[in-house]
Write a protein that holds these residues in place. Structure first.
Motif, mmCIF file in Angstrom:
data_model
loop_
_atom_site.group_PDB
_atom_site.id
_atom_site.type_symbol
_atom_site.label_atom_id
_atom_site.label_comp_id
_atom_site.label_asym_id
_atom_site.label_seq_id
_atom_site.Cartn_x
_atom_site.Cartn_y
_atom_site.Cartn_z
ATOM 1 N N LEU A 6 41.041 41.621 43.032
ATOM 2 C CA LEU A 6 40.731 42.998 42.641
ATOM 3 C C LEU A 6 41.418 43.351 41.332
ATOM 4 C CD1 LEU A 6 40.888 44.882 46.057
ATOM 5 C CD2 LEU A 6 38.871 44.373 44.684
ATOM 6 N N ARG A 9 39.507 41.693 38.554
ATOM 7 C CA ARG A 9 38.250 42.412 38.323
ATOM 8 C C ARG A 9 38.528 43.686 37.534
ATOM 9 N NH1 ARG A 9 34.217 43.677 43.110
ATOM 10 N NH2 ARG A 9 33.472 41.608 42.571
ATOM 11 N N GLN A 10 39.580 44.407 37.912
ATOM 12 C CA GLN A 10 39.931 45.646 37.219
ATOM 13 C C GLN A 10 40.223 45.378 35.742
ATOM 14 O OE1 GLN A 10 39.694 48.753 38.157
ATOM 15 N NE2 GLN A 10 40.479 49.501 36.216
ATOM 16 N N ARG A 11 40.978 44.314 35.461
ATOM 17 C CA ARG A 11 41.282 43.978 34.060
ATOM 18 C C ARG A 11 40.002 43.656 33.294
ATOM 19 N NH1 ARG A 11 45.455 41.383 36.624
ATOM 20 N NH2 ARG A 11 44.477 39.347 36.391
ATOM 21 N N GLU A 14 38.106 46.875 32.630
ATOM 22 C CA GLU A 14 38.769 47.650 31.575
ATOM 23 C C GLU A 14 38.488 47.047 30.198
ATOM 24 O OE1 GLU A 14 42.834 47.753 32.890
ATOM 25 O OE2 GLU A 14 42.412 49.294 34.396
ATOM 26 N N GLN A 111 30.024 50.597 36.434
ATOM 27 C CA GLN A 111 30.840 51.585 37.132
ATOM 28 C C GLN A 111 30.183 51.994 38.445
ATOM 29 O OE1 GLN A 111 31.141 54.325 33.867
ATOM 30 N NE2 GLN A 111 33.244 53.713 33.430
ATOM 31 N N GLN A 117 36.630 51.004 40.795
ATOM 32 C CA GLN A 117 37.334 49.936 40.096
ATOM 33 C C GLN A 117 37.125 50.004 38.596
ATOM 34 O OE1 GLN A 117 36.285 46.138 41.637
ATOM 35 N NE2 GLN A 117 36.683 46.713 43.738
ATOM 36 N N ALA A 118 36.012 50.553 38.151
ATOM 37 C CA ALA A 118 35.714 50.617 36.715
ATOM 38 C C ALA A 118 36.088 51.984 36.189
ATOM 39 C CB ALA A 118 34.227 50.330 36.465
ATOM 40 N N ARG A 119 37.142 52.058 35.475
ATOM 41 C CA ARG A 119 37.596 53.316 34.887
ATOM 42 C C ARG A 119 36.839 53.562 33.592
ATOM 43 N NH1 ARG A 119 38.389 55.182 38.519
ATOM 44 N NH2 ARG A 119 40.141 55.436 39.827
#
Length: 123
Positions: A6, A9-11, A14, A111, A117-119
């Motif tokens: 996770l 994935r977040q990195r 971003e 997103q 998770q997708a900011r």
């Protein structure tokens, strides 16, 4: 998915958000209109829109690697194809290219696909 997965994935999401912002909304013009590198590079005859397409290709490959669904990937490909095809038309295509913001559209698809998770990138 484990916690490190996770985080990875977040990195990635971003990083995609930063690239989308740079390509579509990096600069603020008078009146608050936003313009990115895609609109500027697209002015280069013959190769500008292909450079934007290459960036879109990277985003689509990243989305696939992250596990985006077929529908999301198909819409991302469609956005990239429309941006490239219509953006390649001299003058009017450049105006379209600046307004369409395909990279931000593709970010929005991701997103929705991956939820919180997708900011969103500012801008």
């Amino acid at each position: 998915m484990t916690s490190p997965d996770l985080a990875a994935r977040q990195r990635s999401l971003e990083r995609i958000a930063r690239v989308a912002r740079a390509m579509d909304t990096r600069f603020v013009l008078p009146g608050g209109f936003r313009l990115g590198w895609d609109g500027i590079i697209g002015l280069i005859p013959g190769v500008g829109d292909s450079i934007g397409l290459a960036v879109s290709g990277w985003m689509i490959l990243e989305a696939h690697r992250l596990g985006a669904g077929r529908g999301t990937l198909a819409r991302m490909v469609g956005n990239a194809a429309v941006d490239w095809a219509l953006g390649s038309v001299p003058v009017l295509g450049d105006i379209f290219d600046i307004a369409f913001k395909s990279h931000r559209r593709n970010l929005a698809l991701l997103q929705r696909e991956f939820g919180a998770q997708a900011r969103p990138a500012d801008g």
